[in-house]
Design a protein around this motif. Structure first.
Motif, PDB file in Angstrom:
ATOM      1  N   ALA A 382       0.859  -1.189   0.000  1.00  0.00           N
ATOM      2  CA  ALA A 382       0.000   0.000   0.000  1.00  0.00           C
ATOM      3  C   ALA A 382       0.890   1.232   0.000  1.00  0.00           C
ATOM      4  O   ALA A 382       2.025   1.191   0.492  1.00  0.00           O
ATOM      5  CB  ALA A 382      -0.925   0.011   1.210  1.00  0.00           C
ATOM      6  N   PRO A 383       0.406   2.344  -0.542  1.00  0.00           N
ATOM      7  CA  PRO A 383       1.225   3.564  -0.570  1.00  0.00           C
ATOM      8  C   PRO A 383       1.212   4.285   0.771  1.00  0.00           C
ATOM      9  O   PRO A 383       0.272   4.150   1.559  1.00  0.00           O
ATOM     10  CB  PRO A 383       0.546   4.411  -1.651  1.00  0.00           C
ATOM     11  N   PRO A 384       2.242   5.075   1.038  1.00  0.00           N
ATOM     12  CA  PRO A 384       2.227   5.955   2.209  1.00  0.00           C
ATOM     13  C   PRO A 384       1.365   7.174   1.909  1.00  0.00           C
ATOM     14  O   PRO A 384       0.846   7.327   0.799  1.00  0.00           O
ATOM     15  CB  PRO A 384       3.696   6.340   2.357  1.00  0.00           C
ATOM     16  N   MET A 385       1.219   8.046   2.879  1.00  0.00           N
ATOM     17  CA  MET A 385       0.545   9.317   2.632  1.00  0.00           C
ATOM     18  C   MET A 385       1.428  10.181   1.729  1.00  0.00           C
ATOM     19  O   MET A 385       2.642  10.243   1.895  1.00  0.00           O
ATOM     20  CB  MET A 385       0.281  10.040   3.944  1.00  0.00           C
ATOM     21  N   ALA A 386       0.801  10.826   0.768  1.00  0.00           N
ATOM     22  CA  ALA A 386       1.533  11.694  -0.148  1.00  0.00           C
ATOM     23  C   ALA A 386       1.853  13.024   0.528  1.00  0.00           C
ATOM     24  O   ALA A 386       1.201  13.428   1.490  1.00  0.00           O
ATOM     25  CB  ALA A 386       0.704  11.933  -1.403  1.00  0.00           C
ATOM     26  N   ASN A 468      -1.200   6.575  10.629  1.00  0.00           N
ATOM     27  CA  ASN A 468      -1.784   7.210   9.445  1.00  0.00           C
ATOM     28  C   ASN A 468      -0.944   7.073   8.177  1.00  0.00           C
ATOM     29  O   ASN A 468      -1.311   7.602   7.130  1.00  0.00           O
ATOM     30  CB  ASN A 468      -2.037   8.697   9.719  1.00  0.00           C
ATOM     31  N   ALA A 469       0.196   6.378   8.247  1.00  0.00           N
ATOM     32  CA  ALA A 469       1.102   6.160   7.105  1.00  0.00           C
ATOM     33  C   ALA A 469       1.766   7.441   6.621  1.00  0.00           C
ATOM     34  O   ALA A 469       2.243   7.510   5.485  1.00  0.00           O
ATOM     35  CB  ALA A 469       0.382   5.462   5.950  1.00  0.00           C
ATOM     36  N   GLN A 470       1.824   8.469   7.479  1.00  0.00           N
ATOM     37  CA  GLN A 470       2.556   9.684   7.121  1.00  0.00           C
ATOM     38  C   GLN A 470       4.060   9.422   7.214  1.00  0.00           C
ATOM     39  O   GLN A 470       4.547   8.899   8.212  1.00  0.00           O
ATOM     40  CB  GLN A 470       2.192  10.827   8.071  1.00  0.00           C
ATOM     41  N   ALA A 515      -5.493   9.357   1.384  1.00  0.00           N
ATOM     42  CA  ALA A 515      -6.333   8.749   2.422  1.00  0.00           C
ATOM     43  C   ALA A 515      -5.447   8.119   3.492  1.00  0.00           C
ATOM     44  O   ALA A 515      -4.704   7.174   3.222  1.00  0.00           O
ATOM     45  CB  ALA A 515      -7.249   7.693   1.807  1.00  0.00           C
ATOM     46  N   ALA A 516      -5.530   8.643   4.701  1.00  0.00           N
ATOM     47  CA  ALA A 516      -4.741   8.086   5.798  1.00  0.00           C
ATOM     48  C   ALA A 516      -5.172   6.649   6.085  1.00  0.00           C
ATOM     49  O   ALA A 516      -6.352   6.310   5.974  1.00  0.00           O
ATOM     50  CB  ALA A 516      -4.905   8.939   7.047  1.00  0.00           C
TER      51      ALA A 516
END
Length: 749
Positions: A382-386, A468-470, A515-516
């Motif tokens: 899955a991607p991190p937060m942009a 939150n994947a930030q 999307a967090a």
């Protein structure tokens, strides 16, 4: 050295003359009494060392010349070596389950006077078990591999335990082991495998798979989390070759990141190689996408050239065979675009970017294992937060848990233990760490707690807020004391993006989602404060007891919540005694005024423990403070501590034994900020003050960080393909590009 950044794999050809193996006996050696020799141990495994000492009858040290004069090991593998100071280093591999080695000392100025000592050498593990950690759901299976420093023989004995130290009775509730096999060859290390099957019914917890070599004390543990978050996770996914558009968090390297040597015939060959983690996808303002990792992963510590191919997986997971060689299993996913120079006082990050090859990388920026579980409970990409990531503040540090997905340890989770870190990092021109390049001092770095958050090969991994994947940082260095205590260092992501933007002439940002989402938080380290520290000496404990009973006694004031004093051991300075000050937990919660508790009394550190009068009366009060992972301090306390850190860091780090200073939370008094001082476990700092600038000082004694070896490596750690020491001359990069070289026909995988 100060980094264990990227992993290293040695690939040396070997033709064993097995006629050199077998047994031999040593003729009795008479000592003329002019001097005697002794050894620090009678046996050692191939990862260790033994210190020999020569002594005159008077007790004074004797000046001698040391030599290894015989042994039972294969003639090709040798018997090891001993240096002028008497430190014996075993051979990289054995041809027997154990081999006797004879060491001789000759008295300086009198060659006729000599003494001998015989020690036994046993095979050790070549590297940690693979995988190094894992999380399994009930009934899931995991294949585990152990590689030992023995050829043509040897075995690994497997067992399960509830402790990393092993031991205990067989317990089917821990799971089962099956399919034990070993591959033995005269030209390769012995490799053994076993399959672990998790129990079908299990409560969340952990089990340790313990491996031992030939039943000897040489052991290696693998921690497996059971039913943790209901997911299956293993670093094997990060090391595997991917097809199509790859997810990041995977193994990767510069295609030229190998060392070329010449054998005794003058023929060049690849001797070893390096690699790390392709961390994340970033983009410039024009939308051009790039792979982000460390300089020392993509750009060979300033030694690479723009346009160099970037491979997935890295050469360390491709048998050290680059793209230009027959049989290469790696494939190109990009080319080096530019790097932030290390050899500069104007830079403060270890970062580089590679242009993405068309269709080679998922344009959404997905990272392995950052998503939720799939159909088989395995974590998905899955991607991190942009964007530009998350800066650390007193507000988010209070609850922050960080995660990373890297080549060696996969998905792991921990807490931030220190900020405003100043650290020194040594870089090398080669994988073998024989050519020093530059020692760089970084400031304002992030320190992440734990011994199992990262290891060699995870360098370049993106560190994220697990809630939150930030993005938070870019991992690049770390170290351990070998006893469960460790730290990982990351560049703040904002600094990384700023320096990339400055070098690239365009604003850079992390590619990802808007999307967090949560990231599974898999923790392989023991809880804060539970790792064993050195024992306090009797003398230090007696001094602390005297102070507790005399000078500290007037502190007791029940009305103000100070209930009693006692004797304990400091957590901020392991090995030192402490005066325990018991305070009323109820009054702490209501914030009633208390008498200020000094950081030291009579030169002894104080330690604040919350309890109540009834527990003290019953004798069931806590013996140590409750240590909560992370940093839980006010913004004002952090700001003040940062000022003190900048005031003292330079002077402290002028001591060769100290290689890092930062801001942390005291473990002796969790309400207080402290300076964190990183000191070499093998050196003694000139001074170790208990306080500086009004702050407590907390010490961590660590092995200096390594660029290419696992931080768990022992003194004589060998690479997973190094079956003998290399004696030939290394070629420079320019020389190797102009010559024909060969890949060894036999590699020790």
């Amino acid at each position: 050295m100060l980094v264990f950044a990227k992993a290293r794999l040695l690939a040396a050809p070997l033709v064993l003359a097995m006629a050199g193996c077998g047994t031999m006996s040593f003729a009795p050696q008479a000592n003329d009494g002019a001097f005697s020799i002794s050894a620090s141990a009678t046996s050692v495994n191939t990862n260790g060392q033994i210190a020999f000492h020569a002594t005159l009858p008077s007790g004074e040290p004797a000046a001698v010349k040391w030599a290894v004069t015989g042994g039972q090991n294969s003639a090709v593998l040798g018997e090891g070596k001993i240096d002028a100071s008497g430190i014996y280093t075993p051979p990289n591999a054995l041809s027997l389950d154990e081999a006797a080695v004879q060491v001789r000392a000759v008295l300086a100025g009198n060659p006729a006077s000599s003494a001998v000592e015989t020690v036994m050498v046993h095979p050790g593990f070549v590297q940690p078990l693979l995988p190094q950690n894992a999380a399994l759901t009930p009934g899931s299976a995991l294949e585990v591999t152990g590689q030992i420093a023995e050829v043509s023989g040897g075995r690994v004995e497997w067992s399960l335990s509830t402790s990393g130290a092993g031991g205990g009775e067989e317990n089917p509730l821990l799971g089962t082991l099956s399919g034990e096999t070993c591959q033995r060859n005269a030209q390769r290390y012995t490799t053994c495998r076993v399959t672990y099957l998790a129990p079908v019914a299990v409560q969340a917890g952990a089990v340790y798979l313990i491996a031992s070599v030939n039943g000897s004390p040489a052991t290696a543990p693998l921690k497996i989390l059971l039913d943790d978050k209901g997911v299956n996770s293993s670093p094997s996914a990060n090391q595997a070759i991917q097809t199509g558009a790859i997810a990041l968090g995977s193994s990767g390297s510069n295609d030229n990141d190998y060392d070329t040597w010449q054998d005794r015939n003058g023929d060049p060959y690849i001797a070893d190689c390096c690699g790390g983690t392709l961390g994340a996808l970033v983009a410039d303002a024009q939308g051009n996408q790039y792979i982000l990792s460390n300089n020392h992963v993509l750009a060979e510590s300033d030694q690479a050239k723009a346009g160099d191919p970037i491979d997935q997986p890295g050469l360390i997971d491709g048998a050290c065979v680059p793209l230009s060689a027959a049989g290469a299993t790696v494939h190109p996913v990009g080319t080096l675009k530019f790097y932030v120079p290390l050899a500069s006082t104007q830079t403060n990050v270890d970062a580089a970017v590679a242009s993405v090859a068309p269709g080679a990388v998922d344009p959404a920026g997905s990272i392995l294992q950052l998503g939720g579980p799939g159909a088989d409970e395995a974590l998905t990409a899955a991607p991190p937060m942009a964007g530009h990531g998350e800066a650390l503040t007193a507000a988010n540090l209070n609850t922050l848990q960080v995660a990373k997905s890297g080549r060696t340890t996969g998905l792991t989770c921990s807490t931030v233990d220190s900020v405003d870190l100043t650290v020194k990092v040594d870089y090398y021109r080669d994988c073998a760490e024989t050519e020093p390049y530059y020692t760089k001092t970084y400031v304002n770095q992030i320190g992440i707690a734990g011994d199992h958050f990262t290891d060699s090969g995870d360098s370049g991994a993106l560190v994220l807020d697990a809630a939150n994947a930030q993005p938070v940082g870019l991992y690049f260095a770390g170290g351990s004391d070998g006893k469960g205590n460790g730290i990982s260092i990351a560049n703040p992501i904002g600094d990384v993006l700023d320096e990339l933007s400055s070098r690239g002439g365009s604003a850079f940002s992390v590619v990802g989602t808007t999307a967090a989402h949560e990231v599974a938080c898999l923790k392989y380290d023991t809880a804060a404060g539970e790792t064993a520290g050195p024992e306090v000496s009797d003398g230090a404990r007696e001094r602390a007891q005297f102070v507790a009973e005399t000078l500290a006694a007037p502190l007791v004031n029940n009305e103000k919540g100070i209930l009693a004093t006692a004797t304990g051991k400091s957590l901020d300075a392991p090995g030192e005694g402490a005066v325990i000050v018991y305070v009323d937990a109820a009054k702490l919660k209501t914030a009633e005024p208390q008498t200020a508790i000094p950081e030291t009394v009579g030169g002894i550190r104080t330690q604040v423990i919350a309890t109540d009068a009834l527990s003290l009366a019953r004798g069931v009060e806590p013996a140590a403070p409750a240590v909560e992972a992370g940093i839980h301090l006010t913004a004002a306390a952090l700001t003040h501590a940062g000022v003190v850190e900048r005031q003292y860091a330079s002077a402290l780090m002028s001591d060769p034994a100290i290689f890092g200073v930062g801001v942390t939370q005291s473990e002796d008094d969790a309400s207080q900020a402290a300076l964190l001082v990183l000191a070499d476990v093998n050196q003694s700092p000139r001074v170790m003050p208990a306080t500086l600038g009004g702050l407590r000082v907390r010490y961590m004694r660590l092995h200096r960080f390594h660029v290419t070896r696992s931080k768990y490596a022992e003194p004589n750690a060998v690479s997973s393909c190094a079956l003998k020491g290399l004696e030939a001359t290394r070629q420079s990069r320019a020389e190797r590009s102009a010559s024909e070289w060969r890949v060894p026909a036999e590699l020790g995988h």
